[in-house]
Design a protein around this motif. Structure first.
Motif, mmCIF file in Angstrom:
data_model
loop_
_atom_site.group_PDB
_atom_site.id
_atom_site.type_symbol
_atom_site.label_atom_id
_atom_site.label_comp_id
_atom_site.label_asym_id
_atom_site.label_seq_id
_atom_site.Cartn_x
_atom_site.Cartn_y
_atom_site.Cartn_z
ATOM 1 N N VAL A 12 0.845 -1.196 0.000
ATOM 2 C CA VAL A 12 0.000 0.000 0.000
ATOM 3 C C VAL A 12 0.884 1.251 0.000
ATOM 4 O O VAL A 12 2.028 1.214 0.430
ATOM 5 C CB VAL A 12 -0.966 0.019 1.208
ATOM 6 N N SER A 13 0.316 2.360 -0.457
ATOM 7 C CA SER A 13 1.078 3.609 -0.514
ATOM 8 C C SER A 13 0.887 4.473 0.728
ATOM 9 O O SER A 13 1.762 5.260 1.069
ATOM 10 C CB SER A 13 0.690 4.410 -1.760
ATOM 11 N N ASP A 14 -0.251 4.325 1.400
ATOM 12 C CA ASP A 14 -0.572 5.129 2.578
ATOM 13 C C ASP A 14 -1.090 4.174 3.649
ATOM 14 O O ASP A 14 -2.228 3.692 3.573
ATOM 15 C CB ASP A 14 -1.615 6.183 2.214
ATOM 16 N N VAL A 15 -0.269 3.892 4.637
ATOM 17 C CA VAL A 15 -0.593 2.871 5.640
ATOM 18 C C VAL A 15 -1.851 3.227 6.424
ATOM 19 O O VAL A 15 -2.725 2.384 6.621
ATOM 20 C CB VAL A 15 0.602 2.632 6.593
ATOM 21 N N ASP A 16 -1.975 4.477 6.863
ATOM 22 C CA ASP A 16 -3.141 4.860 7.658
ATOM 23 C C ASP A 16 -4.431 4.766 6.845
ATOM 24 O O ASP A 16 -5.456 4.298 7.338
ATOM 25 C CB ASP A 16 -2.961 6.262 8.238
ATOM 26 N N ARG A 17 -4.381 5.195 5.580
ATOM 27 C CA ARG A 17 -5.565 5.104 4.715
ATOM 28 C C ARG A 17 -5.948 3.647 4.490
ATOM 29 O O ARG A 17 -7.118 3.273 4.588
ATOM 30 C CB ARG A 17 -5.280 5.813 3.385
ATOM 31 N N ALA A 18 -4.954 2.798 4.228
ATOM 32 C CA ALA A 18 -5.227 1.377 4.006
ATOM 33 C C ALA A 18 -5.752 0.710 5.274
ATOM 34 O O ALA A 18 -6.698 -0.083 5.231
ATOM 35 C CB ALA A 18 -3.964 0.674 3.515
ATOM 36 N N LYS A 19 -5.152 1.037 6.409
ATOM 37 C CA LYS A 19 -5.607 0.464 7.686
ATOM 38 C C LYS A 19 -7.067 0.836 7.933
ATOM 39 O O LYS A 19 -7.884 -0.028 8.289
ATOM 40 C CB LYS A 19 -4.727 0.959 8.829
ATOM 41 N N LYS A 61 8.865 -4.951 -1.477
ATOM 42 C CA LYS A 61 9.236 -4.131 -2.633
ATOM 43 C C LYS A 61 8.149 -4.163 -3.702
ATOM 44 O O LYS A 61 8.305 -3.572 -4.757
ATOM 45 C CB LYS A 61 10.565 -4.606 -3.207
ATOM 46 N N MET A 62 7.044 -4.866 -3.423
ATOM 47 C CA MET A 62 5.944 -4.912 -4.382
ATOM 48 C C MET A 62 5.359 -3.511 -4.558
ATOM 49 O O MET A 62 5.334 -2.720 -3.618
ATOM 50 C CB MET A 62 4.837 -5.866 -3.907
ATOM 51 N N ARG A 63 4.869 -3.248 -5.751
ATOM 52 C CA ARG A 63 4.261 -1.966 -6.060
ATOM 53 C C ARG A 63 2.861 -1.896 -5.438
ATOM 54 O O ARG A 63 2.081 -2.845 -5.560
ATOM 55 C CB ARG A 63 4.186 -1.805 -7.577
ATOM 56 N N PRO A 64 2.528 -0.791 -4.753
ATOM 57 C CA PRO A 64 1.173 -0.651 -4.207
ATOM 58 C C PRO A 64 0.116 -0.877 -5.295
ATOM 59 O O PRO A 64 0.236 -0.374 -6.413
ATOM 60 C CB PRO A 64 1.144 0.786 -3.692
ATOM 61 N N GLY A 65 -0.880 -1.662 -4.952
ATOM 62 C CA GLY A 65 -1.963 -1.951 -5.885
ATOM 63 C C GLY A 65 -1.684 -3.109 -6.821
ATOM 64 O O GLY A 65 -2.498 -3.407 -7.690
ATOM 65 N N SER A 66 -0.568 -3.797 -6.677
ATOM 66 C CA SER A 66 -0.188 -4.848 -7.623
ATOM 67 C C SER A 66 -0.766 -6.223 -7.308
ATOM 68 O O SER A 66 -0.615 -7.151 -8.095
ATOM 69 C CB SER A 66 1.333 -4.939 -7.708
ATOM 70 N N ILE A 67 -1.436 -6.353 -6.173
ATOM 71 C CA ILE A 67 -2.000 -7.656 -5.795
ATOM 72 C C ILE A 67 -3.392 -7.795 -6.400
ATOM 73 O O ILE A 67 -4.222 -6.897 -6.306
ATOM 74 C CB ILE A 67 -2.113 -7.776 -4.258
ATOM 75 N N GLU A 68 -3.640 -8.941 -7.003
ATOM 76 C CA GLU A 68 -5.003 -9.244 -7.423
ATOM 77 C C GLU A 68 -5.254 -10.721 -7.199
ATOM 78 O O GLU A 68 -4.334 -11.529 -7.244
ATOM 79 C CB GLU A 68 -5.278 -8.810 -8.861
ATOM 80 N N GLY A 69 -6.463 -11.046 -6.831
ATOM 81 C CA GLY A 69 -6.797 -12.433 -6.600
ATOM 82 C C GLY A 69 -6.799 -12.853 -5.146
ATOM 83 O O GLY A 69 -6.934 -14.035 -4.857
ATOM 84 N N PHE A 102 -19.735 -14.858 -6.158
ATOM 85 C CA PHE A 102 -18.667 -13.921 -5.849
ATOM 86 C C PHE A 102 -19.144 -12.482 -5.802
ATOM 87 O O PHE A 102 -20.076 -12.107 -6.515
ATOM 88 C CB PHE A 102 -17.581 -13.982 -6.937
ATOM 89 N N VAL A 103 -18.453 -11.680 -4.993
ATOM 90 C CA VAL A 103 -18.471 -10.226 -5.086
ATOM 91 C C VAL A 103 -17.013 -9.785 -5.043
ATOM 92 O O VAL A 103 -16.141 -10.516 -4.550
ATOM 93 C CB VAL A 103 -19.297 -9.523 -3.980
ATOM 94 N N TYR A 104 -16.752 -8.592 -5.570
ATOM 95 C CA TYR A 104 -15.385 -8.102 -5.687
ATOM 96 C C TYR A 104 -15.285 -6.685 -5.162
ATOM 97 O O TYR A 104 -16.240 -5.909 -5.247
ATOM 98 C CB TYR A 104 -14.951 -8.117 -7.161
ATOM 99 N N PHE A 105 -14.111 -6.357 -4.621
ATOM 100 C CA PHE A 105 -13.833 -4.980 -4.229
ATOM 101 C C PHE A 105 -12.336 -4.747 -4.316
ATOM 102 O O PHE A 105 -11.547 -5.694 -4.419
ATOM 103 C CB PHE A 105 -14.369 -4.657 -2.823
ATOM 104 N N SER A 106 -11.939 -3.487 -4.299
ATOM 105 C CA SER A 106 -10.528 -3.105 -4.320
ATOM 106 C C SER A 106 -10.249 -2.167 -3.166
ATOM 107 O O SER A 106 -11.119 -1.386 -2.768
ATOM 108 C CB SER A 106 -10.185 -2.391 -5.625
ATOM 109 N N ASP A 107 -9.006 -2.229 -2.651
ATOM 110 C CA ASP A 107 -8.614 -1.280 -1.614
ATOM 111 C C ASP A 107 -8.240 0.055 -2.279
ATOM 112 O O ASP A 107 -8.269 0.159 -3.517
ATOM 113 C CB ASP A 107 -7.504 -1.865 -0.723
ATOM 114 N N PRO A 108 -7.928 1.089 -1.513
ATOM 115 C CA PRO A 108 -7.648 2.403 -2.108
ATOM 116 C C PRO A 108 -6.480 2.417 -3.097
ATOM 117 O O PRO A 108 -6.419 3.293 -3.961
ATOM 118 C CB PRO A 108 -7.338 3.286 -0.899
ATOM 119 N N ASP A 109 -5.560 1.457 -3.006
ATOM 120 C CA ASP A 109 -4.446 1.394 -3.954
ATOM 121 C C ASP A 109 -4.760 0.559 -5.186
ATOM 122 O O ASP A 109 -3.988 0.538 -6.138
ATOM 123 C CB ASP A 109 -3.196 0.825 -3.269
ATOM 124 N N GLY A 110 -5.866 -0.166 -5.160
ATOM 125 C CA GLY A 110 -6.230 -1.007 -6.290
ATOM 126 C C GLY A 110 -5.923 -2.481 -6.109
ATOM 127 O O GLY A 110 -6.096 -3.263 -7.041
#
Length: 122
Positions: A12-19, A61-69, A102-110
């Motif tokens: 994530v790019s912003d820890v507090d926002r993601a939390k 070192k993963m890029r924020p928003g790069s996780i899917e699945g 299924f339902v799907y959603f994304s966090d603020p980073d994608g």
């Protein structure tokens, strides 16, 4: 030998926002520790799950928003959809597939999540 996945890093790019987002989804904050000026470790766990996620700084070192699945399993997809919607999470409509609902959603980073109701087994 038993092997369990118990922690998955989510970049994530912003820890507090993601939390705040994951708490909005319903995750419990287990740990929020600043190790030093370069590292902060936050562990969050979905209710009833044996696996947690880790967000923070200096963890990956993963890029924020790069996780899917990433996927959670629930006993009732309608209830999960309603609860997520009531919590203010932008969640998709329910999708019916031969292997589950299924339902799907994304966090603020994608970072993209699926929530699955597994079909009843005979």
């Amino acid at each position: 030998m038993e092997m369990k996945i118990e922690l998955v890093a989510v970049p994530v790019s912003d820890v507090d926002r993601a939390k705040a987002f994951y708490e909005q989804v319903g995750f419990n904050t287990d740990v929020d520790a600043r190790v030093d000026e370069n590292m902060r470790f936050v562990q969050l766990t979905p209710p009833g799950s044996g696996c947690s996620i880790a967000i923070g700084t200096g963890l990956t070192k993963m890029r924020p928003g790069s996780i899917e699945g990433l996927q959670m399993v629930v006993p009732d997809i309608e209830k999960a959809h309603t609860e997520l919607t009531e919590r203010g999470v932008a969640v998709s409509e329910i999708e019916d597939m031969p292997w589950g609902r299924f339902v799907y959603f994304s966090d603020p980073d994608g970072n993209r999540w699926a929530v699955q109701e597994v079909p009843k087994r005979n």
